[in-house]
Design an enzyme around this catalytic site. Sequence first.
Site, PDB file in Angstrom:
ATOM      1  CD  GLU A  95      11.341  -9.846 -10.617  1.00 14.67           C
ATOM      2  OE1 GLU A  95      10.647  -9.555  -9.639  1.00 14.67           O
ATOM      3  OE2 GLU A  95      12.550  -9.579 -10.675  1.00 14.67           O
TER       4      GLU A  95
ATOM      5  CD1 TRP B 203      -0.584  -4.921  -4.125  1.00 10.95           C
ATOM      6  CD2 TRP B 203      -0.029  -6.249  -2.399  1.00 10.95           C
ATOM      7  NE1 TRP B 203       0.113  -5.999  -4.613  1.00 10.95           N
ATOM      8  CE2 TRP B 203       0.462  -6.827  -3.581  1.00 10.95           C
ATOM      9  CE3 TRP B 203       0.203  -6.910  -1.193  1.00 10.95           C
ATOM     10  CZ2 TRP B 203       1.152  -8.016  -3.597  1.00 10.95           C
ATOM     11  CZ3 TRP B 203       0.901  -8.092  -1.209  1.00 10.95           C
ATOM     12  CH2 TRP B 203       1.363  -8.646  -2.403  1.00 10.95           C
TER      13      TRP B 203
ATOM     14  CG  ASN C  19       0.779   2.042   3.665  1.00 11.97           C
ATOM     15  OD1 ASN C  19      -0.343   2.093   3.185  1.00 11.97           O
ATOM     16  ND2 ASN C  19       1.848   2.570   3.091  1.00 11.97           N
ATOM     17  N   GLY C  20       0.238  -1.469   6.449  1.00  4.50           N
ATOM     18  CA  GLY C  20       0.702  -2.396   7.481  1.00  4.50           C
ATOM     19  C   GLY C  20      -0.394  -3.386   7.841  1.00  4.50           C
TER      20      GLY C  20
ATOM     21  CD  GLU D 204      18.460 -10.540  -9.774  1.00  8.93           C
ATOM     22  OE1 GLU D 204      18.110 -11.289  -8.841  1.00  8.93           O
ATOM     23  OE2 GLU D 204      17.863  -9.490 -10.061  1.00  8.93           O
TER      24      GLU D 204
ATOM     25  NE  ARG E 231       4.486   1.771  -1.219  1.00 10.72           N
ATOM     26  CZ  ARG E 231       5.369   1.889  -0.238  1.00 10.72           C
ATOM     27  NH1 ARG E 231       6.412   2.665  -0.405  1.00 10.72           N
ATOM     28  NH2 ARG E 231       5.224   1.244   0.890  1.00 10.72           N
TER      29      ARG E 231
ATOM     30  CG  HIS F 135      24.543 -34.497  -9.611  1.00  6.01           C
ATOM     31  ND1 HIS F 135      25.031 -35.740  -9.296  1.00  6.01           N
ATOM     32  CD2 HIS F 135      25.619 -33.697  -9.814  1.00  6.01           C
ATOM     33  CE1 HIS F 135      26.356 -35.694  -9.274  1.00  6.01           C
ATOM     34  NE2 HIS F 135      26.735 -34.457  -9.586  1.00  6.01           N
TER      35      HIS F 135
ATOM     36  CB  CYS G  25      -0.878   0.022   1.241  1.00  8.37           C
ATOM     37  SG  CYS G  25      -1.778  -1.501   1.509  1.00  8.37           S
TER      38      CYS G  25
ATOM     39  CE  LYS H  64      11.644  -1.256  -6.391  1.00 10.17           C
ATOM     40  NZ  LYS H  64      12.508  -2.159  -7.156  1.00 10.17           N
TER      41      LYS H  64
ATOM     42  CE  LYS I 270      14.988  -8.741 -12.004  1.00 13.97           C
ATOM     43  NZ  LYS I 270      15.516  -8.239 -10.772  1.00 13.97           N
TER      44      LYS I 270
HETATM   45  C1  F6R Z   1      13.130  -8.812  -7.724  1.00 14.48           C
HETATM   46  C2  F6R Z   1      12.990  -7.923  -6.590  1.00 14.48           C
HETATM   47  C3  F6R Z   1      12.769  -8.523  -5.247  1.00 14.48           C
HETATM   48  C4  F6R Z   1      13.532  -7.720  -4.171  1.00 14.48           C
HETATM   49  C5  F6R Z   1      13.165  -8.241  -2.772  1.00 14.48           C
HETATM   50  C6  F6R Z   1      13.917  -7.519  -1.695  1.00 14.48           C
HETATM   51  O1  F6R Z   1      13.365  -8.099  -8.894  1.00 14.48           O
HETATM   52  O2  F6R Z   1      13.042  -6.741  -6.726  1.00 14.48           O
HETATM   53  O3  F6R Z   1      13.122  -9.862  -5.219  1.00 14.48           O
HETATM   54  O4  F6R Z   1      14.893  -7.843  -4.398  1.00 14.48           O
HETATM   55  O5  F6R Z   1      11.786  -8.062  -2.558  1.00 14.48           O
HETATM   56  O6  F6R Z   1      13.645  -6.148  -1.688  1.00 14.48           O
HETATM   57  P1  F6R Z   1      14.590  -5.134  -0.947  1.00 14.48           P
HETATM   58  O7  F6R Z   1      15.905  -5.143  -1.631  1.00 14.48           O
HETATM   59  O8  F6R Z   1      13.893  -3.811  -1.068  1.00 14.48           O
HETATM   60  O9  F6R Z   1      14.710  -5.600   0.470  1.00 14.48           O
END
Ligand code: F6R
Length: 610
Positions: free
Chosen positions: A490, A75, A101-102, A483, A27, A506, A2, A605, A487
């Site tokens: 997602e 959210w 939020n929370g 990674e 977000r 394996h 949120c 985010k 990427k």
């Molecule tokens: C993937 C991504 C997430 C963040 C994870 C941690 O692209 O962005 O996997 O890396 O949610 O977020 P932070 O770094 O803000 O703690």
Amino acid sequence: MCGIIGYIGNKKAGPILLDGLKKLEYRGYDSSGIAVIDGGVISVIKSVGMIEALDEKCSGGELLNGTVGIGHTRWATHGAPSDVNSHPHLSSDKRFAIVHNGIIENFESLRTELKSLGYKFVGETDSEVIAKLIQHLYNGNIISALRAVIDRLEGSYAVGIISADKPDTLYAIRKDNPLVVGLGNGENFIASDYTAALEHTKRFVLLDDKEIAEITATSTKFYDINGKLVKKTPYTIEWNIEEAQKGGYNHFMLKEIYEQPKALTRTLRPRISGDEIKLDKIEFDAEHLSSVERIDIIGCGSAYHAGIVGRSFIEKHCRIPVNNFLASEYIYSDPITGPKTLTIIISQSGETADTLAALKLAHSRGSKTLAVVNVVQSAIARAADDVLYTHAGPEIAVATTKGYTTQIVALYLIGLKMALKKGTITTKRYKELIRGLTKLPDKVEDMLLETEVEKIKEYAEKFYNHKCVFFMGRGTDYAASLEGALKLKEISYIHAEAYAAGELKHGTISLIEDDTLTLALVTQEKLYHKMESNIKAVKARGGTVIALASRANSKIKSCSDLLLTIPECDDDISPVLTAVQLQLFAYYVALKRGCEIDKPRNLAKSVTVE
Ligand code: F6R
């Protein structure tokens, strides 16, 4: 998660709130709403779906008169996305409106209690109890009521409040959820993150846990839980609004990929002076360092992956065992830690709930904590013993790019500084790596030239319909593969999996069939022949292989089907360069598939709840 924006000033609040909500879209949200006070009456407009729907409902905010208001992007956690569950929520007498939020953990018992006292609830959210509770505890003094509310709430919250009884004041409270107060000229703001108010001000004050903010257009007052006034020092955020706008790019993600040369420079430049590394105030006291027997690196998602890259580097050069932990696992694992363990916490947002909990746990067991964070004054930055900011600038796309590569570079700087202090690296090698690091921004710039990117677009065109893509590598290339796979999955929704190339035989090899696509990362010279065998094994089963290797490695072309390259660079720091190619690959595949790149489904985010 949120988002919150609040405004008080002499302009019409509606359009400013709507604009702030648009800045918070990244977000992740499923509904939104605003509340504005006019003539002692609070008006609320909400809508499920995109902010455009809310925009239309309130004619760009113009429909609401009044210069004081709060807005929210929701959210859904408790209760489905719907008008009644969206914020702002009103008290039963409609004299208070709140955005939250929370998560309020004791909302069920509070709800039962308030219901028994005659308060009517219209939705299913935990947040609604806050509005009703304020009304219940209010007896003419809002600050006293908010102190009592803080006493009763369990869980995490950032709350913006307006009251029909105080139409020229905006209030906020918080605990374990971010909230800043933006200081303008004749106007002030509250926001769950800087970007929502950045267009209006760069000066902020951070609200601390269990504090109350009382804000008018021209003044701010802060109270602690005992009602005592607290003096706060404003700080300035060095971000600019252009960084938080798309600036001609179709997506924030692409813009942020292209911002990496600048972001990496900002991480590196202030820290490297000649051959010396200066990590702001972090000194690595020789006595403490010699007592450190182990390093734990903790993060979630991409931050966890950055930690894995950092692990190879730090172990290699500092000769200290390093463990990587997912924050969500660490906190329930009864971790073995203490004064002889250094805990490095990685987080772009600095607000990730699991990561913050891991930091607190490590700290409570006596471990020194060092946070690698992007967002200044975030909860993790403040809770750690030491902090090294990455200075990547605002990252808006949900999928991290510059946030991730700058985390890696920050870990390299930490590793090199420690290695030199411990005497585990030769001066020659230390200087080579410093030189390598300072050249990284230019190398990334070089990779982002149109001619280089054309090949990635061509491959995306060719493979965007694949159901599954594998990534493989050895050593630090394996860390980078993790990674790359994240990427791709997602943002393109293609199933992607990374594996250590030596593990192929394996198990994973059973999945290779005609046309299975594998991206093979081959940047480690000493492992080149091993990778060559792995590539051949995939090809022998009908798989297609794109090798991602250094331009200097001409031999790899002959054993793979297709090739992507990175500029020549020191093997120890290649993951920064391979990351950029893999980000572009994921981006162009997702683009071709018509995905919502900046806001992938179900993702937020900053994950401020567990
Ligand atoms: C993937 C991504 C997430 C963040 C994870 C941690 O692209 O962005 O996997 O890396 O949610 O977020 P932070 O770094 O803000 O703690």
